[in-house]
Design an enzyme around this catalytic site. Sequence first.
Site, PDB file in Angstrom:
ATOM      1  N   ASP A  62       0.363  -1.587  -0.309  1.00 17.35           N
ATOM      2  CA  ASP A  62      -0.137   0.013   0.020  1.00 17.35           C
ATOM      3  C   ASP A  62       1.232   1.187  -0.009  1.00 17.35           C
ATOM      4  O   ASP A  62       2.102   1.701   0.243  1.00 17.35           O
ATOM      5  CB  ASP A  62      -0.652  -0.046   1.381  1.00 17.35           C
ATOM      6  CG  ASP A  62      -1.785  -1.146   1.135  1.00 17.35           C
ATOM      7  OD1 ASP A  62      -2.333  -1.071   0.620  1.00 17.35           O
ATOM      8  OD2 ASP A  62      -2.937  -1.705   2.573  1.00 17.35           O
ATOM      9  N   TYR A  65       6.695  -9.965   7.178  1.00 15.18           N
ATOM     10  CA  TYR A  65       6.675  -8.664   7.218  1.00 15.18           C
ATOM     11  C   TYR A  65       7.248  -8.003   8.804  1.00 15.18           C
ATOM     12  O   TYR A  65       7.726  -9.247   9.634  1.00 15.18           O
ATOM     13  CB  TYR A  65       5.451  -8.037   7.184  1.00 15.18           C
ATOM     14  CG  TYR A  65       4.575  -7.425   5.529  1.00 15.18           C
ATOM     15  CD1 TYR A  65       4.733  -6.718   5.196  1.00 15.18           C
ATOM     16  CD2 TYR A  65       4.015  -8.634   5.002  1.00 15.18           C
ATOM     17  CE1 TYR A  65       4.521  -6.098   3.695  1.00 15.18           C
ATOM     18  CE2 TYR A  65       3.869  -8.820   3.932  1.00 15.18           C
ATOM     19  CZ  TYR A  65       3.587  -7.329   3.137  1.00 15.18           C
ATOM     20  OH  TYR A  65       3.338  -7.126   2.022  1.00 15.18           O
TER      21      TYR A  65
END
Length: 284
Positions: free
Chosen positions: A63, A124
């Site tokens: 994003d 992540y």
Amino acid sequence: MSDEVEPGLVRVRLDLSYDGKDFSGWAKQRQGQRTVQGEIESALRTVTRSERTFELTVAGRTDSGVHARGQVAHVDLPVDVWAEHREKLLRRLAGRLPHDVRVWRAEEAPTGFNARFSAVWRRYAYRVTDDPGGVDPLLRSHVLWHDWPLDVEAMNAASVGLLGEHDFAAYCKRREGATTIRTLQRLDWERGADGIMTATVRADAFCHNMVRSLVGALLFVGDGHRGVDWPAKVLAAGVRDSAVHVVRPHGLTLEEVGYPADELLAARSREARNKRSLGEAGCC
């Protein structure tokens, strides 16, 4: 759908990284929006002196504002273009790309490789500090400041109840036709000597806003606003809870993408294209 490369083309794996601060995410968008995909495709077109755009397929679309250290993509290039440019492609891309995105490796991919569908996990890291003075100015684009003291042990205890295969609808922004079933393989926190806490989050795949929502819920546990069992209760409820905040994107970095052995790439890609239900292997 097959991952066989069309005749006359060669599939190239690209390993890359970027600082997401000034990007509107990975994926190309309407004109005027700066994206990672757009920058790399433009640079490829320039350095190969091609009139056409060679479209990238990526392991995970990040994003706006999210960083990547270990992103993976693939691109199918004409055999003659690859033969002509392969030796100097990295250096030429380095000279053409802006300073906030780099391609570190460009190699012919093994048979059956698909950057998105062959992946078996993505890892992540989310970084946050509770230092009363705030964030080191040199780290401000990569670390979130949380204005309450955080209990790492409590956050780790709460993380345990989220591991495994679940429907993560309560922690995802729904997309039409997409499943929210995922297998969360790892979720834990560690406070470094500098006081920065890093959440390591690994899953077969992630749905939209999933990592940032999980982190938001666990921060509420860490600062004492919610009990250790609250994140698992939200997960079990299966609906968005207004108390779960989607934390800001700048603390999030895609660190690594995992793939199976070369001989398993094609099978993994086929499996991953099947829409999941609970109890099934693979990802959406």
